[in-house]
Scaffold this motif. Sequence first.
Motif, PDB file in Angstrom:
ATOM      1  N   SER A   1       0.848  -1.186   0.000  1.00 23.50           N
ATOM      2  CA  SER A   1       0.000   0.000   0.000  1.00 23.50           C
ATOM      3  C   SER A   1       0.891   1.246   0.000  1.00 23.50           C
ATOM      4  O   SER A   1       1.816   1.358   0.805  1.00 23.50           O
ATOM      5  CB  SER A   1      -0.903   0.015   1.247  1.00 23.50           C
TER       6      SER A   1
ATOM      7  N   THR B   1       1.634   4.172   1.269  1.00 24.60           N
ATOM      8  CA  THR B   1       1.464   5.147   2.339  1.00 24.60           C
ATOM      9  C   THR B   1       2.584   6.182   2.278  1.00 24.60           C
ATOM     10  O   THR B   1       3.705   5.878   1.881  1.00 24.60           O
ATOM     11  CB  THR B   1       1.491   4.449   3.704  1.00 24.60           C
TER      12      THR B   1
ATOM     13  N   ASN C   1      -3.162   1.248  -4.916  1.00 28.71           N
ATOM     14  CA  ASN C   1      -3.191   0.380  -3.736  1.00 28.71           C
ATOM     15  C   ASN C   1      -3.534  -1.024  -4.241  1.00 28.71           C
ATOM     16  O   ASN C   1      -4.670  -1.286  -4.631  1.00 28.71           O
ATOM     17  CB  ASN C   1      -4.235   0.852  -2.737  1.00 28.71           C
TER      18      ASN C   1
ATOM     19  N   LYS D   1      -4.044  -3.789  -2.840  1.00 24.71           N
ATOM     20  CA  LYS D   1      -4.933  -4.615  -2.026  1.00 24.71           C
ATOM     21  C   LYS D   1      -6.393  -4.467  -2.442  1.00 24.71           C
ATOM     22  O   LYS D   1      -7.141  -5.431  -2.524  1.00 24.71           O
ATOM     23  CB  LYS D   1      -4.755  -4.271  -0.549  1.00 24.71           C
ATOM     24  N   ASP D   2      -6.814  -3.225  -2.695  1.00 16.65           N
ATOM     25  CA  ASP D   2      -8.212  -3.005  -3.078  1.00 16.65           C
ATOM     26  C   ASP D   2      -8.340  -2.315  -4.433  1.00 16.65           C
ATOM     27  O   ASP D   2      -9.435  -1.952  -4.847  1.00 16.65           O
ATOM     28  CB  ASP D   2      -8.929  -2.187  -2.006  1.00 16.65           C
TER      29      ASP D   2
END
Length: 339
Positions: A81, A83, A122, A124-125
Amino acid sequence: MQAPCRSARPPVARQAVVPVPCAFKGVLLARRRQSAICSRGRAPHLSSSQDWGSAKLLKVSTGWQRQHVLAFSTAEAEAISPTYTSTLKGAPEPLGPSRQDSSINFAVYSNAATSMSLVLLNPKDRTREEIPMHNSGDVWHVAIEGLPGSGVYYALRVSGNGGWETGYRWDSSRLLLDPRAPLVAGRRAWAVRDELEEFQTDKGSTWWGTFDFEPAPFDWGTDYSRPTPSLKDLVIYEMSVRCFTASKSSGLPDDKRGTYLGVAEKVDYLKSLGVNAVELLPVFEYDELEFQRWRNPRDHMVNVWGYSHMNFLAPMSRFGTPGAGPVKAAWEFKEMVRT
């Protein structure tokens, strides 16, 4: 994907010789050639020789090879992700992503864009975040404070003035690949669609730039030196990385067939032929399924040779071992060269 605009300067010269280290204690050459496409399941067959000054360039055919789709994992283990703590204006140099103190700087050349955004993915999603970029002359840039030095997937969204008839054919709905991305993500297995590429008929795939600033430098070994054989003594074996060992007849295990490491495994065989240099067909990132973007008489074909580069700075990730991804594939490329 294409570079941010048609008029942008290419990241390297169109007919550049790629300055990569030499393989097999010989010379690793790269040269521009007319695109060659072969039908699915077959590889092109060449056998010819030519004089080059006083040297004889021996081009040994790799023969017809059956296409072999290796098993793979769809897990995006490398991606994380994205960040970060803050955004900064950044610097116009160097082009591409670079680490600058505690931030990652992105700089992209386009002399006709009116706006440009950095898009972070991202994994992950599959959500995205867009960050406006600043321009200094013809270079657009932004720095992201606290962004990890590896595992980040990014793309560009670009707008500009003009229209279809002008040559500046902008489509801000599409995400573009950074021409200076050192690594490219988007498809992990050879000729197998991947969710990450988000393929759409008539539009093609989405390719993501990525980078890896975290690991220690590659260990070339204390006894490694770039070979410098005499030009007149060269015996060059020209090959496609994939076709050279894709067949079961290579005698290699499935996880090495059609890969950089597969080529490295065959050093002794090449030496037994008297070969002292290897010339590889393109090893830059390219889309082997480019003819399947829309219905056409050649949509059954797979581009095995690779004369349709999308990025001159990133090694072809699907020549890595199954499911390797761009970071590991680049490492395996270096292992091949070091062998």
